[in-house]
Design a protein around this motif. Structure first.
Motif, PDB file in Angstrom:
ATOM      1  N   GLU A 206      69.804  60.007  57.633  1.00 14.80           N
ATOM      2  CA  GLU A 206      69.010  59.338  58.672  1.00 14.80           C
ATOM      3  C   GLU A 206      69.869  59.031  59.902  1.00 14.80           C
ATOM      4  O   GLU A 206      69.415  59.177  61.043  1.00 14.80           O
ATOM      5  CB  GLU A 206      68.376  58.062  58.121  1.00 14.80           C
ATOM      6  CG  GLU A 206      67.261  58.338  57.131  1.00 14.80           C
ATOM      7  CD  GLU A 206      66.775  57.099  56.397  1.00 14.80           C
ATOM      8  OE1 GLU A 206      67.295  55.979  56.664  1.00 14.80           O
ATOM      9  OE2 GLU A 206      65.875  57.242  55.542  1.00 14.80           O
ATOM     10  N   ALA A 207      71.118  58.629  59.686  1.00 14.58           N
ATOM     11  CA  ALA A 207      72.035  58.363  60.804  1.00 14.58           C
ATOM     12  C   ALA A 207      72.335  59.654  61.570  1.00 14.58           C
ATOM     13  O   ALA A 207      72.412  59.644  62.803  1.00 14.58           O
ATOM     14  CB  ALA A 207      73.327  57.732  60.295  1.00 14.58           C
ATOM     15  N   LEU A 208      72.482  60.763  60.864  1.00 11.21           N
ATOM     16  CA  LEU A 208      72.711  62.053  61.535  1.00 11.21           C
ATOM     17  C   LEU A 208      71.482  62.467  62.346  1.00 11.21           C
ATOM     18  O   LEU A 208      71.623  63.018  63.445  1.00 11.21           O
ATOM     19  CB  LEU A 208      73.071  63.131  60.519  1.00 11.21           C
ATOM     20  CG  LEU A 208      74.438  62.973  59.866  1.00 11.21           C
ATOM     21  CD1 LEU A 208      74.593  63.943  58.696  1.00 11.21           C
ATOM     22  CD2 LEU A 208      75.552  63.171  60.880  1.00 11.21           C
ATOM     23  N   GLU A 209      70.306  62.195  61.826  1.00 10.48           N
ATOM     24  CA  GLU A 209      69.081  62.483  62.587  1.00 10.48           C
ATOM     25  C   GLU A 209      69.049  61.675  63.879  1.00 10.48           C
ATOM     26  O   GLU A 209      68.662  62.187  64.926  1.00 10.48           O
ATOM     27  CB  GLU A 209      67.838  62.175  61.744  1.00 10.48           C
ATOM     28  CG  GLU A 209      67.488  63.240  60.741  1.00 10.48           C
ATOM     29  CD  GLU A 209      66.975  64.505  61.392  1.00 10.48           C
ATOM     30  OE1 GLU A 209      65.844  64.525  61.914  1.00 10.48           O
ATOM     31  OE2 GLU A 209      67.726  65.504  61.372  1.00 10.48           O
ATOM     32  N   GLU A 210      69.492  60.428  63.816  1.00 11.08           N
ATOM     33  CA  GLU A 210      69.538  59.596  65.021  1.00 11.08           C
ATOM     34  C   GLU A 210      70.599  60.110  65.996  1.00 11.08           C
ATOM     35  O   GLU A 210      70.378  60.130  67.209  1.00 11.08           O
ATOM     36  CB  GLU A 210      69.798  58.128  64.650  1.00 11.08           C
ATOM     37  CG  GLU A 210      69.901  57.194  65.845  1.00 11.08           C
ATOM     38  CD  GLU A 210      68.659  57.150  66.736  1.00 11.08           C
ATOM     39  OE1 GLU A 210      68.793  56.727  67.907  1.00 11.08           O
ATOM     40  OE2 GLU A 210      67.552  57.526  66.297  1.00 11.08           O
ATOM     41  N   GLN A 211      71.746  60.552  65.476  1.00 11.47           N
ATOM     42  CA  GLN A 211      72.767  61.146  66.350  1.00 11.47           C
ATOM     43  C   GLN A 211      72.217  62.380  67.057  1.00 11.47           C
ATOM     44  O   GLN A 211      72.455  62.585  68.250  1.00 11.47           O
ATOM     45  CB  GLN A 211      74.007  61.535  65.536  1.00 11.47           C
ATOM     46  CG  GLN A 211      74.841  60.377  65.079  1.00 11.47           C
ATOM     47  CD  GLN A 211      76.004  60.837  64.207  1.00 11.47           C
ATOM     48  OE1 GLN A 211      76.508  61.942  64.345  1.00 11.47           O
ATOM     49  NE2 GLN A 211      76.432  59.967  63.293  1.00 11.47           N
TER      50      GLN A 211
ATOM     51  N   LYS B 148      70.727  57.273  53.850  1.00 17.37           N
ATOM     52  CA  LYS B 148      71.084  56.578  55.092  1.00 17.37           C
ATOM     53  C   LYS B 148      72.009  57.432  55.956  1.00 17.37           C
ATOM     54  O   LYS B 148      71.898  57.430  57.179  1.00 17.37           O
ATOM     55  CB  LYS B 148      71.731  55.213  54.792  1.00 17.37           C
ATOM     56  CG  LYS B 148      70.754  54.206  54.254  1.00 17.37           C
ATOM     57  CD  LYS B 148      69.690  53.911  55.283  1.00 17.37           C
ATOM     58  CE  LYS B 148      68.680  52.914  54.804  1.00 17.37           C
ATOM     59  NZ  LYS B 148      67.498  52.868  55.673  1.00 17.37           N
ATOM     60  N   GLU B 149      72.907  58.173  55.328  1.00 14.37           N
ATOM     61  CA  GLU B 149      73.813  59.053  56.077  1.00 14.37           C
ATOM     62  C   GLU B 149      73.025  60.135  56.818  1.00 14.37           C
ATOM     63  O   GLU B 149      73.274  60.405  57.997  1.00 14.37           O
ATOM     64  CB  GLU B 149      74.827  59.675  55.114  1.00 14.37           C
ATOM     65  CG  GLU B 149      75.890  60.510  55.800  1.00 14.37           C
ATOM     66  CD  GLU B 149      76.922  61.055  54.821  1.00 14.37           C
ATOM     67  OE1 GLU B 149      77.827  61.761  55.315  1.00 14.37           O
ATOM     68  OE2 GLU B 149      76.836  60.810  53.604  1.00 14.37           O
TER      69      GLU B 149
ATOM     70  N   GLN C  58      78.258  66.885  71.167  1.00  6.54           N
ATOM     71  CA  GLN C  58      77.746  66.292  69.931  1.00  6.54           C
ATOM     72  C   GLN C  58      76.862  67.284  69.178  1.00  6.54           C
ATOM     73  O   GLN C  58      76.929  67.387  67.952  1.00  6.54           O
ATOM     74  CB  GLN C  58      76.971  65.003  70.232  1.00  6.54           C
ATOM     75  CG  GLN C  58      76.432  64.300  69.001  1.00  6.54           C
ATOM     76  CD  GLN C  58      77.530  63.743  68.092  1.00  6.54           C
ATOM     77  OE1 GLN C  58      78.685  63.628  68.462  1.00  6.54           O
ATOM     78  NE2 GLN C  58      77.144  63.394  66.886  1.00  6.54           N
TER      79      GLN C  58
ATOM     80  N   GLN D 231      69.714  61.312  69.833  1.00  8.90           N
ATOM     81  CA  GLN D 231      70.412  60.818  71.018  1.00  8.90           C
ATOM     82  C   GLN D 231      71.104  61.953  71.772  1.00  8.90           C
ATOM     83  O   GLN D 231      71.115  61.968  73.011  1.00  8.90           O
ATOM     84  CB  GLN D 231      71.414  59.735  70.622  1.00  8.90           C
ATOM     85  CG  GLN D 231      70.750  58.453  70.181  1.00  8.90           C
ATOM     86  CD  GLN D 231      71.738  57.397  69.722  1.00  8.90           C
ATOM     87  OE1 GLN D 231      72.952  57.525  69.899  1.00  8.90           O
ATOM     88  NE2 GLN D 231      71.234  56.332  69.133  1.00  8.90           N
TER      89      GLN D 231
END
Length: 169
Positions: free
Chosen positions: A48-53, A45-46, A65, A56
C-alpha cells in the motif's frame, strides 16, 4: 516359489501411490503448491505504501521515483490498449506527453502470493495524454514482484469505467 507379501496387492499399490505422492510433495517448491493465502499485515502495508509512492510520483511527474519503482522488464497496458515497456513509459513522462494532475485511489485490494503481489483498485484520474483528455474513472491491476528483497512493479493494466447512464444511451 511365491514371494512373501505383507499386504494384499491392492494395499501395496495404495502404499506405493502414497509414498510417491509424499516424495513429490516435497520435491515441488512450497510457493508452487500453496494456495493464495493472506500474508502478514506488514507486507500489505508495504505494498500500500508503494502504491502511494507511485501515485505521488505520477502526479509530480517524478521520473526518478518511477524508474526506481518499475522493474526493468515492466510491461504496461493502457485503457486504450497501448503496450509500453519501462523505457517507453519513462520516455513519455520525460517528454511531458502524459500528464496526470489528480489521481484518487479507492477500493484497493492487495493479495500476496509468495514473492508476487497483485493490487486491484479504482482510480479517478484528471489529466491529458498529448492533446487528449484521459480524465475519468478506471479500474486497474498492478503486479509487484519481490526481487533481491525489493518490490518492483512488473505489470499494469487499466480499464476505463463508463457511467451506467452512458451505457443506457
Amino acid at each position: 516359489m511365491r514371494p512373501f507379501r505383507h499386504f494384499p496387492a491392492s494395499s501395496s499399490r495404495i502404499a506405493v501411490a502414497l509414498l510417491l505422492f509424499g516424495v513429490l510433495s516435497f520435491a515441488v517448491p512450497r510457493e508452487a503448491r500453496a494456495l493464495p493465502h493472506h500474508e502478514t499485515h506488514a507486507v500489505h502495508k508495504e505494498i500500500e505504501a508503494l502504491e502511494e509512492q507511485w501515485r505521488q510520483a505520477i502526479i509530480a511527474n517524478n521520473v526518478g521515483q518511477m524508474d526506481h519503482l518499475l522493474a526493468d522488464d515492466y510491461i504496461g497496458i493502457s485503457a486504450n490498449g497501448t503496450v509500453e515497456t519501462k523505457t517507453e513509459a519513462l520516455a513519455q513522462r520525460r517528454a511531458g506527453t502524459a500528464r496526470v494532475t489528480q489521481l484518487d485511489i479507492r477500493d484497493m485490494k492487495v493479495r500476496v502470493y509468495g514473492d508476487t503481489a497483485v493490487v486491484t483498485s479504482q482510480a479517478h484520474v484528471e489529466g491529458t495524454n498529448g492533446q487528449s483528455s484521459i480524465s475519468g474513472n478506471y479500474r486497474y491491476t498492478r503486479v509487484y514482484n519481490r526481487r533481491l528483497g525489493q518490490w518492483k512493479i512488473i505489470s499494469f493494466e487499466a480499464s476505463r469505467m463508463h457511467d451506467a447512464d452512458a451505457r443506457h444511451n
